[in-house]
Design a protein around this motif. Structure first.
Motif, PDB file in Angstrom:
ATOM      1  N   THR A 110       0.800  -1.105   0.071  1.00 28.82           N
ATOM      2  CA  THR A 110      -0.091   0.041  -0.066  1.00 28.82           C
ATOM      3  C   THR A 110       0.841   1.292   0.110  1.00 28.82           C
ATOM      4  O   THR A 110       2.041   1.240   0.240  1.00 28.82           O
ATOM      5  N   ARG A 111       0.312   2.371  -0.479  1.00 26.08           N
ATOM      6  CA  ARG A 111       1.308   3.454  -0.437  1.00 26.08           C
ATOM      7  C   ARG A 111       1.801   3.799   0.938  1.00 26.08           C
ATOM      8  O   ARG A 111       2.895   4.212   0.962  1.00 26.08           O
ATOM      9  N   ARG A 112       0.811   3.821   1.687  1.00 23.48           N
ATOM     10  CA  ARG A 112       1.357   3.995   3.261  1.00 23.48           C
ATOM     11  C   ARG A 112       2.495   3.096   3.740  1.00 23.48           C
ATOM     12  O   ARG A 112       3.508   3.480   4.142  1.00 23.48           O
ATOM     13  N   ASP A 115       5.770   3.986   1.554  1.00 23.00           N
ATOM     14  CA  ASP A 115       6.323   5.298   2.044  1.00 23.00           C
ATOM     15  C   ASP A 115       7.331   5.064   3.300  1.00 23.00           C
ATOM     16  O   ASP A 115       8.309   5.822   3.515  1.00 23.00           O
ATOM     17  N   GLU A 307       6.441  13.283  -4.693  1.00 17.76           N
ATOM     18  CA  GLU A 307       5.383  13.675  -5.292  1.00 17.76           C
ATOM     19  C   GLU A 307       5.671  15.157  -5.813  1.00 17.76           C
ATOM     20  O   GLU A 307       5.234  15.586  -6.887  1.00 17.76           O
ATOM     21  N   HIS A 402       4.701   1.347  -7.289  1.00 16.59           N
ATOM     22  CA  HIS A 402       4.929   2.475  -6.393  1.00 16.59           C
ATOM     23  C   HIS A 402       6.256   2.273  -5.727  1.00 16.59           C
ATOM     24  O   HIS A 402       7.033   3.507  -5.470  1.00 16.59           O
TER      25      HIS A 402
END
Length: 458
Positions: A110-112, A115, A307, A402
């Motif tokens: 997941t993006r979280r 990261d 981003e 990602h």
């Protein structure tokens, strides 16, 4: 009615065997230019001849990976060899097993969660470039440097505190596995693995050592309890489906080895070529460096910054266009299919080639020119979805897309904060490439580095 796929002209006796063996990427590129977007190659003498199909257009790629994905399966010899060598993980599993594995692994990407990996990525990037100051002539081989960075970054995320236990084994043994997969995957005759040939013995020894180190760490994580550790092995050991079922220890090992196999070389390829391209393009280099200085203002890069680093993302995408880490993607047709109006028979081996599609003149003006402006939002929206597909696509699209983009952006920003990079090779120098488990330069990829006077915080 579907048309017959046109045959690429070859030698009367051996067909296209020589061209495909000498430079398969160039052979596919010539075929697209001279024959069309769906082609057929024959290779080998009569009686031992093999036939493969190439699909190069964006709409054809969309059909194979997207709308007809269920019919184009990972049943070819290369995927079989990967399964035999490192297990049946997310890259190679199919059908219900793939659905279950994807459901179990998805929370790790997941993006979280991704990261959260940025701190480990930045630490390994800092560690890598710290050694550049000791270069007596200021010249470094960014191919070998980024390979080491990619290996350590992925290993740290996978193994956490046990990275030093695993890294030496991985560094020594993965090349043996990769060489075996490539050699056996394209061989017309594959001897049984049980035969005690020198190559088989090397591969089995490498596999055994890799399995042993993974199994020991997985067992330790399982013994540590439910709440210890945030490395990927710990997360996979604790992962549970809706019904409470989890992955077996062997299944955890398979996922870890697949992540290692595809994870470290791919990002290393993108970073090495990105640095080499920046070194040879002063305007792009100045713009990238200015963006890094403006966005970061001297502090360490974080995942949230990626981003805002819009130009860095554009130049990484342009690098992946010119040098896709996976330049060829193979599938096998389960049943007869129509692709772009041509008949692909059941059992056919079909190869999609980002190397060719990323240079297709219908989608890319001056396709051999490095131009990050191709990837502004407006430019991307104007192109077909599958004109650019370094991460595959459809239901089997790379789960780590990602993560790969974050890793590359964080690492590149860390380098540009600390060093100016300039061309070392003379003008007009071309960079030959080779095919391993990922695309790579055929030799050293050298750039000249100069430490900047103002460094970022660690």
């Amino acid at each position: 009615m579907s048309r017959e796929v046109p045959l690429v002209a070859g030698h009367p006796l051996l067909g296209s065997l020589k061209e495909l063996r000498e430079d398969v990427l160039a052979a596919y590129l010539r075929a697209q230019r001279s024959v069309g977007d769906v082609v057929r190659f024959q290779a080998g003498p009569p009686g031992l001849r093999t036939e493969v199909y190439g699909v190069f257009s964006a709409d054809g790629v969309q059909q194979v990976l997207g709308s007809q994905a269920a019919n184009f399966r990972k049943d070819n010899p290369t995927y079989d060899e990967i399964r035999e060598s490192v297990g049946n993980g997310l890259l190679t599993s199919q059908d219900d097993e793939y659905v279950f594995q994807r459901r179990m692994v998805q929370p790790l990407f997941t993006r979280r969660r991704v990261d959260e990996y940025a701190t480990a990525v930045r630490a390994e990037a800092v560690r890598t470039v710290a050694g550049w100051k000791s270069s007596s002539d200021g010249v470094v081989d960014v191919s070998s440097e980024m390979t080491e960075f990619g290996l350590r970054a992925v290993a740290r995320i996978l193994f956490g505190a046990d990275i030093d236990t695993a890294i030496d084994v991985i560094r020594r043994r993965f090349p043996v596995i990769g060489e075996s997969v490539l050699r056996r995957g394209v061989s017309p005759v594959r001897l049984p693995r049980t035969w005690p040939t020198p190559a088989n013995r090397r591969t089995i020894a490498a596999q055994r050592e890799l399995y042993d180190v993974c199994d020991r760490i997985i067992a330790q994580r399982a013994a540590d309890g439910e709440h210890d550790g945030d490395d990927m092995i710990s997360l996979l050991v604790r992962a549970r489906d809706e019904d409470g079922s989890g992955l077996t220890a062997d299944a955890v090992r398979d996922q870890i080895l697949i992540f290692l196999l595809v994870g470290h070389d791919t990002t290393a390829t993108s970073l090495a070529f990105a640095l080499h391209l920046l070194a040879g393009h002063p305007e792009a280099r100045a713009r990238a460096r200015a963006e890094v200085d403006t966005v970061l203002a001297g502090r360490p890069v974080t995942a949230e910054d990626t981003e805002a680093l819009t130009y860095l993302n554009q130049l990484l995408k342009e690098t992946m266009r010119l040098y896709p880490a996976a330049p060829i993607i193979g599938r096998r047709a389960f049943a007869d299919a129509d692709v772009s109006g041509f008949r692909i028979p059941a059992g056919a081996d079909v190869y999609l080639t980002p190397w060719v599609t990323h240079r297709h003149p219908d989608y890319w003006e001056r396709p051999e020119t490095f131009d990050p402006e191709r990837f502004t939002p407006d430019q991307e929206a104007a192109r077909p979805r599958y004109a650019w597909f370094p991460f595959g696509g459809g239901p089997r699209a790379c789960i780590g897309q990602h993560f790969s983009m974050m890793e590359a952006c964080v690492a590149l920003a860390t380098v540009l904060q600390r060093y100016d990079v300039e061309a070392y090779d003379p003008p007009g120098h071309t960079t030959p490439v080779a095919l391993g488990m990922a695309l790579r330069p055929a030799g050293p990829l050298r750039v000249r580095v100069t430490a900047r006077t103002t460094e970022a915080a660690a």
